[in-house]
Design a protein around this motif. Structure first.
Motif, PDB file in Angstrom:
ATOM      1  N   UNK A  98      39.500   7.666 -10.055  1.00  0.00           N
ATOM      2  CA  UNK A  98      39.324   6.635  -9.035  1.00  0.00           C
ATOM      3  C   UNK A  98      37.842   6.475  -8.748  1.00  0.00           C
ATOM      4  N   UNK A  99      37.309   5.250  -8.845  1.00  0.00           N
ATOM      5  CA  UNK A  99      35.884   5.081  -8.602  1.00  0.00           C
ATOM      6  C   UNK A  99      35.503   5.367  -7.154  1.00  0.00           C
ATOM      7  N   UNK A 100      34.363   6.005  -6.981  1.00  0.00           N
ATOM      8  CA  UNK A 100      33.858   6.262  -5.637  1.00  0.00           C
ATOM      9  C   UNK A 100      33.116   5.027  -5.157  1.00  0.00           C
ATOM     10  N   UNK A 188      41.033  12.691   2.146  1.00  0.00           N
ATOM     11  CA  UNK A 188      41.564  13.139   0.862  1.00  0.00           C
ATOM     12  C   UNK A 188      41.274  12.123  -0.236  1.00  0.00           C
ATOM     13  N   UNK A 189      41.351  10.841   0.107  1.00  0.00           N
ATOM     14  CA  UNK A 189      41.098   9.787  -0.878  1.00  0.00           C
ATOM     15  C   UNK A 189      39.614   9.650  -1.192  1.00  0.00           C
ATOM     16  N   UNK A 190      38.779   9.829  -0.174  1.00  0.00           N
ATOM     17  CA  UNK A 190      37.335   9.616  -0.336  1.00  0.00           C
ATOM     18  C   UNK A 190      36.579  10.831   0.194  1.00  0.00           C
ATOM     19  N   UNK A 191      36.688  11.987  -0.493  1.00  0.00           N
ATOM     20  CA  UNK A 191      36.058  13.210   0.027  1.00  0.00           C
ATOM     21  C   UNK A 191      34.539  13.157   0.044  1.00  0.00           C
ATOM     22  N   UNK A 192      33.944  12.244  -0.721  1.00  0.00           N
ATOM     23  CA  UNK A 192      32.479  12.178  -0.797  1.00  0.00           C
ATOM     24  C   UNK A 192      31.909  11.017   0.013  1.00  0.00           C
ATOM     25  N   UNK A 193      32.688  10.470   0.926  1.00  0.00           N
ATOM     26  CA  UNK A 193      32.226   9.331   1.713  1.00  0.00           C
ATOM     27  C   UNK A 193      31.368   9.835   2.877  1.00  0.00           C
ATOM     28  N   UNK A 194      30.051   9.610   2.848  1.00  0.00           N
ATOM     29  CA  UNK A 194      29.184  10.151   3.909  1.00  0.00           C
ATOM     30  C   UNK A 194      29.453   9.517   5.268  1.00  0.00           C
ATOM     31  N   UNK A 195      29.835   8.240   5.295  1.00  0.00           N
ATOM     32  CA  UNK A 195      30.096   7.588   6.586  1.00  0.00           C
ATOM     33  C   UNK A 195      31.360   8.145   7.238  1.00  0.00           C
ATOM     34  N   UNK A 196      32.359   8.498   6.422  1.00  0.00           N
ATOM     35  CA  UNK A 196      33.564   9.122   6.970  1.00  0.00           C
ATOM     36  C   UNK A 196      33.237  10.499   7.527  1.00  0.00           C
ATOM     37  N   UNK A 244      49.705  -4.821   6.208  1.00  0.00           N
ATOM     38  CA  UNK A 244      49.918  -5.415   4.893  1.00  0.00           C
ATOM     39  C   UNK A 244      48.649  -5.181   4.074  1.00  0.00           C
ATOM     40  N   UNK A 245      48.810  -4.623   2.888  1.00  0.00           N
ATOM     41  CA  UNK A 245      47.661  -4.348   2.034  1.00  0.00           C
ATOM     42  C   UNK A 245      47.152  -5.633   1.392  1.00  0.00           C
ATOM     43  N   UNK A 246      45.834  -5.780   1.327  1.00  0.00           N
ATOM     44  CA  UNK A 246      45.228  -6.917   0.632  1.00  0.00           C
ATOM     45  C   UNK A 246      45.333  -6.694  -0.873  1.00  0.00           C
ATOM     46  N   UNK A 247      45.804  -7.705  -1.587  1.00  0.00           N
ATOM     47  CA  UNK A 247      46.032  -7.558  -3.024  1.00  0.00           C
ATOM     48  C   UNK A 247      44.732  -7.305  -3.786  1.00  0.00           C
ATOM     49  N   UNK A 248      43.635  -7.868  -3.309  1.00  0.00           N
ATOM     50  CA  UNK A 248      42.364  -7.747  -4.030  1.00  0.00           C
ATOM     51  C   UNK A 248      41.587  -6.484  -3.683  1.00  0.00           C
ATOM     52  N   UNK A 249      41.989  -5.781  -2.621  1.00  0.00           N
ATOM     53  CA  UNK A 249      41.322  -4.546  -2.232  1.00  0.00           C
ATOM     54  C   UNK A 249      42.324  -3.682  -1.479  1.00  0.00           C
ATOM     55  N   UNK A 250      42.939  -2.699  -2.149  1.00  0.00           N
ATOM     56  CA  UNK A 250      43.943  -1.865  -1.483  1.00  0.00           C
ATOM     57  C   UNK A 250      43.384  -1.054  -0.331  1.00  0.00           C
ATOM     58  N   UNK A 251      42.062  -0.957  -0.207  1.00  0.00           N
ATOM     59  CA  UNK A 251      41.457  -0.253   0.921  1.00  0.00           C
ATOM     60  C   UNK A 251      41.282  -1.153   2.135  1.00  0.00           C
ATOM     61  N   UNK A 252      41.777  -2.389   2.063  1.00  0.00           N
ATOM     62  CA  UNK A 252      41.774  -3.284   3.214  1.00  0.00           C
ATOM     63  C   UNK A 252      43.208  -3.538   3.652  1.00  0.00           C
ATOM     64  N   UNK A 253      43.446  -3.426   4.957  1.00  0.00           N
ATOM     65  CA  UNK A 253      44.781  -3.607   5.520  1.00  0.00           C
ATOM     66  C   UNK A 253      44.732  -4.671   6.613  1.00  0.00           C
TER      67      UNK A 253
END
Length: 302
Positions: A98-100, A188-196, A244-253
């Motif tokens: 999965x791309x970071x 868990x999905x984005x363990x290297x996300x500095x903003x999180x 509802x998940x956005x089809x073009x970006x599953x990380x947008x709800x």
């Protein structure tokens, strides 16, 4: 499709990609002599990927499945984008990482139009529960997000650190732990996300409830539920919400709040929609109006 067919498809894919890439784009010196093939030669690709010409030839002819490191090197040499690289690995039967993504998320104009067309309050949440977009009724229901600094436009941050939002939720002790559980899944999905990491650290320092619930390691991915609010303008509201998940970006709800027709909450939400449409961006604090009052007409607030 069998393994042999996959290898053939992989070889044809590599051949098509090297035919598109010029020596100049690949960083090779140009000798000025005419070339018999378009794009790069096999030996040039092999040289750039640090493999033998024989090895690469067998891969391109469908007679050999390359290892994941070799495929990664070929993807770099051929300037493949993320989708093309994933396709290459899938053809070879390799795991696709999965791309970071730490780039700022953007909402498509088409999705914004959908948001504005909804007659219910709705927001778009991105990674970390960032509030990426909202419609006027959502601003009237919760707060005028446009008046907040971008860093504060985060649903979890507002639930824990904004006193008006905190008091607005009648069932805050049910809403807040859900935010923490969702952020646990994000970690868990984005363990290297500095903003999180920064968000979790900040809320852990400032709020003992957040620290306690984060330490519990509860996780959740909820797509529907009920929220009870005490609104300063229209009183108590019981609202159903769905994502509802956005089809073009599953990380947008897309999160939408609705009320059952015929209930007092439905009438209050209808009044609030009229209030927002009259040009008010949000309800004034500590001011309760009679919902039978008809607000003045005007253009929709933004």
């Amino acid at each position: 499709m069998g393994k042999g067919a996959n290898r053939n498809e992989l070889g044809q894919f590599l051949q098509a990609r090297r035919a598109e890439l010029t020596p100049q784009a690949a960083g090779l010196p140009v000798d000025g002599l005419p070339r018999r093939v378009p794009g790069l030669r096999r030996e040039e690709v092999a040289q750039l990927a640090s493999i033998s010409v024989q090895y690469y030839t067998r891969v391109e002819q469908g007679r050999l499945t390359a290892s994941a490191p070799v495929l990664t090197a070929l993807a770099k040499v051929l300037h493949l984008d993320d989708d093309q690289r994933a396709y290459l690995l899938e053809l070879a039967g390799k795991e696709v990482p999965r791309p970071v993504r730490h780039r700022a998320q953007k909402v498509r104009p088409q999705t914004r139009r959908l948001l504005d067309a909804l007659s219910a309050p709705a927001v778009i949440l991105g990674r970390r529960m960032d509030i990426l977009a909202w419609n006027p009724l959502a601003a009237a229901l919760l707060t005028d997000f446009s008046q907040l600094p971008e860093k504060r436009r985060n649903y979890a941050r507002l639930v824990f650190s904004d006193s008006d939002i905190r008091e607005r939720y009648e069932n805050w002790e049910a809403v807040a732990p859900d935010c923490v559980a969702f952020l646990r899944m994000e970690a868990a999905r984005h363990p290297d996300d500095p903003r999180l990491t920064e968000l979790v650290g900040d809320l852990s320092i400032k709020d003992p409830h957040f620290r306690q619930w984060w330490a519990a390691h509860n996780v959740a991915v909820q797509t529907t539920g009920v929220k009870k609010l005490r609104h300063p303008l229209v009183g108590e509201l019981t609202l159903d919400w769905e994502t509802f998940a956005c089809a073009t970006d599953p990380d947008q709800q897309v999160v939408v709040w609705t009320a059952e027709p015929g209930t007092s909450s439905y009438e209050a939400l209808t009044f609030l929609a009229s209030w927002a449409a009259s040009g008010h961006s949000t309800a004034p604090p500590n001011q309760r109006l009679d919902t039978s009052t008809k607000p003045r007409q005007g253009h929709e607030g933004r």
